[in-house]
Design a protein around this motif. Sequence first.
Motif, PDB file in Angstrom:
ATOM      1  N   SER A 248       5.448   2.628  -4.636  1.00 28.91           N
ATOM      2  CA  SER A 248       4.366   1.652  -4.457  1.00 28.91           C
ATOM      3  C   SER A 248       4.143   1.208  -3.022  1.00 28.91           C
ATOM      4  O   SER A 248       3.271   0.367  -2.763  1.00 28.91           O
ATOM      5  CB  SER A 248       4.646   0.397  -5.298  1.00 28.91           C
ATOM      6  N   HIS A 249       4.966   1.709  -2.094  1.00 29.52           N
ATOM      7  CA  HIS A 249       4.868   1.245  -0.704  1.00 29.52           C
ATOM      8  C   HIS A 249       5.002   2.412   0.263  1.00 29.52           C
ATOM      9  O   HIS A 249       5.669   3.404  -0.033  1.00 29.52           O
ATOM     10  CB  HIS A 249       5.982   0.223  -0.400  1.00 29.52           C
ATOM     11  N   LEU A 250       4.418   2.256   1.446  1.00 21.09           N
ATOM     12  CA  LEU A 250       4.578   3.239   2.512  1.00 21.09           C
ATOM     13  C   LEU A 250       5.967   3.106   3.117  1.00 21.09           C
ATOM     14  O   LEU A 250       6.504   2.003   3.233  1.00 21.09           O
ATOM     15  CB  LEU A 250       3.537   3.006   3.607  1.00 21.09           C
TER      16      LEU A 250
ATOM     17  N   ASP B 172       1.650  -2.191   5.446  1.00 22.74           N
ATOM     18  CA  ASP B 172       2.887  -2.159   4.669  1.00 22.74           C
ATOM     19  C   ASP B 172       3.829  -1.076   5.216  1.00 22.74           C
ATOM     20  O   ASP B 172       3.400   0.051   5.470  1.00 22.74           O
ATOM     21  CB  ASP B 172       2.485  -1.833   3.211  1.00 22.74           C
ATOM     22  N   ALA B 173       5.097  -1.412   5.425  1.00 24.87           N
ATOM     23  CA  ALA B 173       6.119  -0.411   5.797  1.00 24.87           C
ATOM     24  C   ALA B 173       7.442  -0.910   5.233  1.00 24.87           C
ATOM     25  O   ALA B 173       8.184  -1.647   5.868  1.00 24.87           O
ATOM     26  CB  ALA B 173       6.209  -0.250   7.306  1.00 24.87           C
ATOM     27  N   LEU B 174       7.740  -0.490   4.001  1.00 23.85           N
ATOM     28  CA  LEU B 174       8.820  -1.086   3.216  1.00 23.85           C
ATOM     29  C   LEU B 174      10.212  -0.802   3.756  1.00 23.85           C
ATOM     30  O   LEU B 174      11.035  -1.692   3.919  1.00 23.85           O
ATOM     31  CB  LEU B 174       8.715  -0.588   1.776  1.00 23.85           C
ATOM     32  N   ARG B 175      10.474   0.505   4.007  1.00 22.27           N
ATOM     33  CA  ARG B 175      11.825   0.966   4.369  1.00 22.27           C
ATOM     34  C   ARG B 175      11.726   2.445   4.740  1.00 22.27           C
ATOM     35  O   ARG B 175      10.626   3.006   4.765  1.00 22.27           O
ATOM     36  CB  ARG B 175      12.771   0.764   3.176  1.00 22.27           C
ATOM     37  N   HIS B 176      12.859   3.120   5.012  1.00 20.33           N
ATOM     38  CA  HIS B 176      12.815   4.547   5.332  1.00 20.33           C
ATOM     39  C   HIS B 176      12.751   5.416   4.065  1.00 20.33           C
ATOM     40  O   HIS B 176      12.075   6.430   4.045  1.00 20.33           O
ATOM     41  CB  HIS B 176      14.041   4.949   6.165  1.00 20.33           C
ATOM     42  N   ARG B 177      13.478   5.007   3.023  1.00 17.27           N
ATOM     43  CA  ARG B 177      13.506   5.820   1.792  1.00 17.27           C
ATOM     44  C   ARG B 177      12.169   5.718   1.056  1.00 17.27           C
ATOM     45  O   ARG B 177      11.574   4.642   1.041  1.00 17.27           O
ATOM     46  CB  ARG B 177      14.632   5.343   0.873  1.00 17.27           C
TER      47      ARG B 177
ATOM     48  N   CYS C  20       0.854  -1.185   0.000  1.00 16.18           N
ATOM     49  CA  CYS C  20       0.000   0.000   0.000  1.00 16.18           C
ATOM     50  C   CYS C  20       0.891   1.236   0.000  1.00 16.18           C
ATOM     51  O   CYS C  20       1.841   1.316   0.781  1.00 16.18           O
ATOM     52  CB  CYS C  20      -0.854  -0.119   1.262  1.00 16.18           C
ATOM     53  N   SER C  21       0.627   2.179  -0.929  1.00 17.26           N
ATOM     54  CA  SER C  21       1.386   3.428  -0.930  1.00 17.26           C
ATOM     55  C   SER C  21       0.529   4.582  -0.442  1.00 17.26           C
ATOM     56  O   SER C  21       1.060   5.637  -0.095  1.00 17.26           O
ATOM     57  CB  SER C  21       1.932   3.726  -2.325  1.00 17.26           C
ATOM     58  N   ALA C  22      -0.789   4.401  -0.436  1.00 16.70           N
ATOM     59  CA  ALA C  22      -1.697   5.440   0.072  1.00 16.70           C
ATOM     60  C   ALA C  22      -3.048   4.805   0.370  1.00 16.70           C
ATOM     61  O   ALA C  22      -3.420   3.788  -0.224  1.00 16.70           O
ATOM     62  CB  ALA C  22      -1.863   6.552  -0.949  1.00 16.70           C
TER      63      ALA C  22
ATOM     64  N   ILE D 277       8.414   3.759   6.582  1.00 12.43           N
ATOM     65  CA  ILE D 277       8.175   3.604   8.024  1.00 12.43           C
ATOM     66  C   ILE D 277       7.464   4.851   8.571  1.00 12.43           C
ATOM     67  O   ILE D 277       6.497   4.748   9.335  1.00 12.43           O
ATOM     68  CB  ILE D 277       9.505   3.353   8.762  1.00 12.43           C
ATOM     69  N   ALA D 278       7.930   6.039   8.157  1.00 12.91           N
ATOM     70  CA  ALA D 278       7.321   7.280   8.661  1.00 12.91           C
ATOM     71  C   ALA D 278       5.869   7.414   8.201  1.00 12.91           C
ATOM     72  O   ALA D 278       4.984   7.766   8.987  1.00 12.91           O
ATOM     73  CB  ALA D 278       8.145   8.488   8.200  1.00 12.91           C
ATOM     74  N   GLN D 279       5.622   7.118   6.918  1.00 11.21           N
ATOM     75  CA  GLN D 279       4.246   7.218   6.398  1.00 11.21           C
ATOM     76  C   GLN D 279       3.331   6.189   7.066  1.00 11.21           C
ATOM     77  O   GLN D 279       2.177   6.490   7.396  1.00 11.21           O
ATOM     78  CB  GLN D 279       4.241   6.995   4.874  1.00 11.21           C
ATOM     79  N   ALA D 280       3.847   4.989   7.254  1.00  8.33           N
ATOM     80  CA  ALA D 280       3.031   3.931   7.875  1.00  8.33           C
ATOM     81  C   ALA D 280       2.739   4.272   9.338  1.00  8.33           C
ATOM     82  O   ALA D 280       1.638   4.026   9.835  1.00  8.33           O
ATOM     83  CB  ALA D 280       3.744   2.584   7.763  1.00  8.33           C
ATOM     84  N   THR D 281       3.730   4.863  10.015  1.00  8.65           N
ATOM     85  CA  THR D 281       3.526   5.249  11.416  1.00  8.65           C
ATOM     86  C   THR D 281       2.457   6.334  11.515  1.00  8.65           C
ATOM     87  O   THR D 281       1.589   6.303  12.389  1.00  8.65           O
ATOM     88  CB  THR D 281       4.855   5.748  12.035  1.00  8.65           C
TER      89      THR D 281
END
Length: 277
Positions: A226-228, A217-222, A197-199, A230-234
């Motif tokens: 196509s993916h959230l 979904d929390a892919l990575r920091h960068r 999930c990206s949004a 860590i900051a966006q997912a949080t």
Amino acid sequence: MRLRFLGTGTSSGVPVIGCGCAVCTSTDPRDDRTRTSATLEFTDASGQERVILIDASADLRRQALQAGFERVDAILITHDHVDHIFGLDEVRRFNVLMDAPIEVYADALTHESLRRVYPYILARGDKPPESFVATLIPRHVAPGTPFDLFGLTVTPLDLIHGRRHILGFRFDPPTPPGSASPSDPGTLLPLAYCTDCSAIPEGTWPLLSGVQTLVLDALRHRPHPSHLTIAQATEAATRIGASRTYFVHMTHDLGHAETQAGLPDGVMLAYDGLTVT
Ligand SMILES: [Zn+2]
Ligand SMILES: [Zn+2]
Ligand SMILES: [Zn+2]
């Protein structure tokens, strides 16, 4: 009722082939991530044990052996990316063990892909299988239209994954007669499973309200298209406000221990084999 994380890694899995980075060479078993999928396991009202599989990852065989499954009662597919469907062939063994077909729930686009990838399973018409082939019953579902699965109410959720839309799934318990709210703090349900999930579209937010457990979904920091992160997912987890949020689909950028240390209370990195009740 139990949620089991079978796999929590991104499409390449972790370790990544040929990578010598600190996470890929880590001795922490939580840094060993097969491709993302999960099960919801429970006993239905008739006393029958049920296993709902969410996505059939490329690692399904190894995951099923590890978990010791002897049945899969239904399969929910979020979308047709390879890491989520290339284990579907393996469920033929559950057809044999249960002597029954298995229903596969997905949207129209994913069913179209499944027929193309697995014509010997899904496009064989009335012809009986010639050998050891899965028997699957396609069920079409659409975002926002709930359906019943062994007494649970399952609501497909519209999620944005890069340039396309895919499904998440919300699971609600049966509402006991006379009870105003099916949401009981401290319980697993209502549960929302939102991988890849990206949004989150505007219309999906209301369908995420009141969830006790959130998988996101929390892919990575960068950033990734196509993916959230860590900051966006949080941020999304905070807005949804579930008692417990578990991140999945991580790359080798994220070591378990150090990433977990930076997350707020109630937000956890999932890891392979983790079960939550
Ligand atoms: Zn994926
Ligand atoms: Zn690596
Ligand atoms: Zn995907």
